[in-house]
Each structure stands twice: as C-alpha cells, then as structure tokens.
Design a protein around this motif. Structure first.
Motif, PDB file in Angstrom:
ATOM      1  N   GLY A   1       0.797  -1.226   0.000  1.00  0.00           N
ATOM      2  CA  GLY A   1       0.000   0.000   0.000  1.00  0.00           C
ATOM      3  C   GLY A   1       0.828   1.273   0.000  1.00  0.00           C
ATOM      4  O   GLY A   1       0.337   2.336   0.362  1.00  0.00           O
ATOM      5  N   ALA A   2       2.103   1.162  -0.398  1.00  0.00           N
ATOM      6  CA  ALA A   2       2.988   2.330  -0.413  1.00  0.00           C
ATOM      7  C   ALA A   2       2.883   2.997  -1.778  1.00  0.00           C
ATOM      8  O   ALA A   2       3.359   2.444  -2.774  1.00  0.00           O
TER       9      ALA A   2
ATOM     10  N   TRP B   1       5.451   9.818   8.145  1.00  0.00           N
ATOM     11  CA  TRP B   1       5.586  10.857   9.174  1.00  0.00           C
ATOM     12  C   TRP B   1       6.796  11.746   8.883  1.00  0.00           C
ATOM     13  O   TRP B   1       6.734  12.972   8.973  1.00  0.00           O
ATOM     14  N   VAL B   2       7.922  11.098   8.476  1.00  0.00           N
ATOM     15  CA  VAL B   2       9.138  11.869   8.176  1.00  0.00           C
ATOM     16  C   VAL B   2       8.947  12.677   6.890  1.00  0.00           C
ATOM     17  O   VAL B   2       9.505  13.759   6.744  1.00  0.00           O
ATOM     18  N   GLY B   3       8.171  12.113   5.944  1.00  0.00           N
ATOM     19  CA  GLY B   3       7.987  12.767   4.661  1.00  0.00           C
ATOM     20  C   GLY B   3       9.076  12.433   3.664  1.00  0.00           C
ATOM     21  O   GLY B   3       9.233  13.117   2.654  1.00  0.00           O
TER      22      GLY B   3
ATOM     23  N   PRO C   1      11.726   0.173   2.266  1.00  0.00           N
ATOM     24  CA  PRO C   1      12.758  -0.392   3.150  1.00  0.00           C
ATOM     25  C   PRO C   1      12.705  -1.919   3.311  1.00  0.00           C
ATOM     26  O   PRO C   1      13.739  -2.590   3.218  1.00  0.00           O
ATOM     27  N   THR C   2      11.503  -2.456   3.544  1.00  0.00           N
ATOM     28  CA  THR C   2      11.456  -3.891   3.831  1.00  0.00           C
ATOM     29  C   THR C   2      11.506  -4.757   2.571  1.00  0.00           C
ATOM     30  O   THR C   2      11.487  -5.987   2.662  1.00  0.00           O
TER      31      THR C   2
ATOM     32  N   ALA D   1       6.755   0.596   8.799  1.00  0.00           N
ATOM     33  CA  ALA D   1       7.709   1.447   8.065  1.00  0.00           C
ATOM     34  C   ALA D   1       6.985   2.526   7.284  1.00  0.00           C
ATOM     35  O   ALA D   1       7.465   3.664   7.184  1.00  0.00           O
ATOM     36  N   ARG D   2       5.800   2.196   6.730  1.00  0.00           N
ATOM     37  CA  ARG D   2       5.016   3.227   6.019  1.00  0.00           C
ATOM     38  C   ARG D   2       4.622   4.348   6.965  1.00  0.00           C
ATOM     39  O   ARG D   2       4.651   5.525   6.584  1.00  0.00           O
TER      40      ARG D   2
END
Lengths: 128, 128
Positions: free
Chosen positions: A14-15, B61-63, A38-39, B55-56
């Motif tokens: 879902g990214a 959050w970081v953007g 990342p993963t 991770a999402r």
C-alpha cells in the motif's frame, strides 16, 4: 533490481509514494531510478533463507521455525537498474529455555563493491 | 514531536497480494486449516507485512521514503486476520526516543492489533 518487482511490492504494502513507482519522480528526488521500500530487502533474503532452512545438514523442521526478530541497516535505498549480490551467513545458533535461536545475516552488495543493505533474520526453532 | 496514531486495515486479500509480491507462500498466511494445524487461531499476517506497514507510518511521518537507516522489530504476537470483509486493524504509534550525534532521530514504535501489542523492541532510526 527490476522496476516492476519494486512496483509490485510497493503496491502490495500500500505504499503509493511516487519514488517507488515513477522513475521521473524518483530522479527528481535525487535517486538514479525508482527506489525499493525499506522492507523490500527481505525479498532478496528469501532464497538464501530457504536454502538454509532446507539444508539437510542443519536438519530444521520447517513447521517449527518462526521468524522471531528482524533488523535492517541501510547505507542507502536499493534502486531499480542495479545488480546486487547477496550473501547469507549463519552468525550464531544458541539454545535456551527449550528453543533454538538461529541468527542469520544477509549482506547485499552492489556491483561496485558498496555494501548497501544488511539484514539480520533471527529464527526461533520451537522445541518438541 | 511524536508519531501520531495511524491505522491500517488488513484483509485476507492483502495477505494474498503480499505473499505473491514477497515470495513468502507459507500457508499459515492463507489457509485456516494449516494455520490451525500448527496451533494458531487461524490465518495470520506475515510478520514482514506488519513490519512494512509500520515502516510506512514512519516514512509517511518523516515525509521521506528514503529516510530509514536502521530498523528492527521483534515479532511477539501474531496478527490474526479473520476471513471477513473488515479483516482486522493494526494501529501504529511512535515516540522520538533520542537523537544521535549526527542528528538522526531514534523512534520507539508500537503496533497493536485488537488492543494487544504485536511487536517488541520496535525501533527505527531516521536520518536528519
């Protein structure tokens, strides 16, 4: 590293950030091509881990193997268009309170020798 | 500033899609029969799927999708996904624990399903 595999993985989690899906958006953000979430690095570990778990010399009962811990260290994101060599090593096997703990490390190295991602997978092999 | 709570819905369809994208076809992630035969209440989510959703939450959050430089979790409790349209929900929160000398922020993360924590020692380091 293929764009389509990265896209498929990004969609599955879902990214929807364009840097995972659109090469132009990725380049605009300073990456050579689309980057992997990342993963995604776990996908590169799959073959080595399956080989290891299936190794008759290790004699693991697959039904008793549980993924206990996961750690990644990133120098930079993996990106489409690069070739990565991964090497999986058993770092340690310990036994406590009736279970075995199998610690593995997978290094992912780019063709120019740069270590890009390291993944540590810890498996719990539940006792009888 | 801390990571505000973010909720992710997880259905069986998500698990099937993740299995295909990741190459992890372990039947405990799609067959109730096999999941129950190994002592689980039913089909559970891939630990790595949960880790991907957390991770999402962090990169959102970081953007910056490329911000994570270190990421680790312990899988302590399965995320059971019933065969319903609603599936289940994962709620992710986080707090900034410290800042490294290089300015990277270390986040302690919490993921809960049905009110129970499913991860322990979940931590991400994001570059400044």
């Amino acid at each position: 590293m293929g764009r389509e595999k990265i896209r498929e993985f990004a969609v599955a989690i879902g990214a929807d950030d364009p840097v995972y899906l659109d090469p132009e958006a990725a380049r605009a953000a300073g990456h050579p091509d689309v980057i992997a979430p990342p993963t995604f690095a776990i996908v590169l570990c799959q073959w080595g881990i399956e080989t290891l778990i299936g190794d008759p010399g290790l004699g693991l009962d697959f039904d008793r193997v549980v993924h206990g811990e996961q750690r990644f260290r990133y120098v930079r994101p993996l990106h489409a268009g690069e070739r990565v060599t991964r090497t999986t090593t058993i770092e340690e096997i310990t036994f406590r309170v009736g279970n075995h703990f199998l610690n593995t490390r997978t290094d992912m190295v780019a063709d120019d020798g740069e270590l890009v991602v390291t993944a540590w997978l810890m498996f719990v092999v539940r006792g009888e | 500033m801390d990571l505000p709570a973010r909720t992710f819905r997880i259905t069986r369809t998500d698990l099937v899609r993740y299995a295909g994208a990741s190459g992890d076809y372990n039947p405990i992630h799609w067959s109730d029969r096999i999941a129950r035969s190994v002592g689980l209440p039913g089909v559970i989510a891939h630990g790595m799927y949960t880790m991907a959703l957390v991770a999402r939450a962090v990169t959102g959050w970081v953007g910056d999708p490329a911000a994570i430089i270190e990421y680790r979790v312990r899988f302590t409790r399965p995320v059971v996904v019933p065969d319903t349209d609603e599936g289940t929900e994962l709620v992710v929160t986080g707090v900034v624990k410290s800042t490294t000398e290089e300015g990277a922020r270390v986040l302690d993360l919490t993921a809960t399903c049905q009110g129970e924590k499913v991860l322990a020692q979940a931590r991400a380091t994001v570059r400044a």
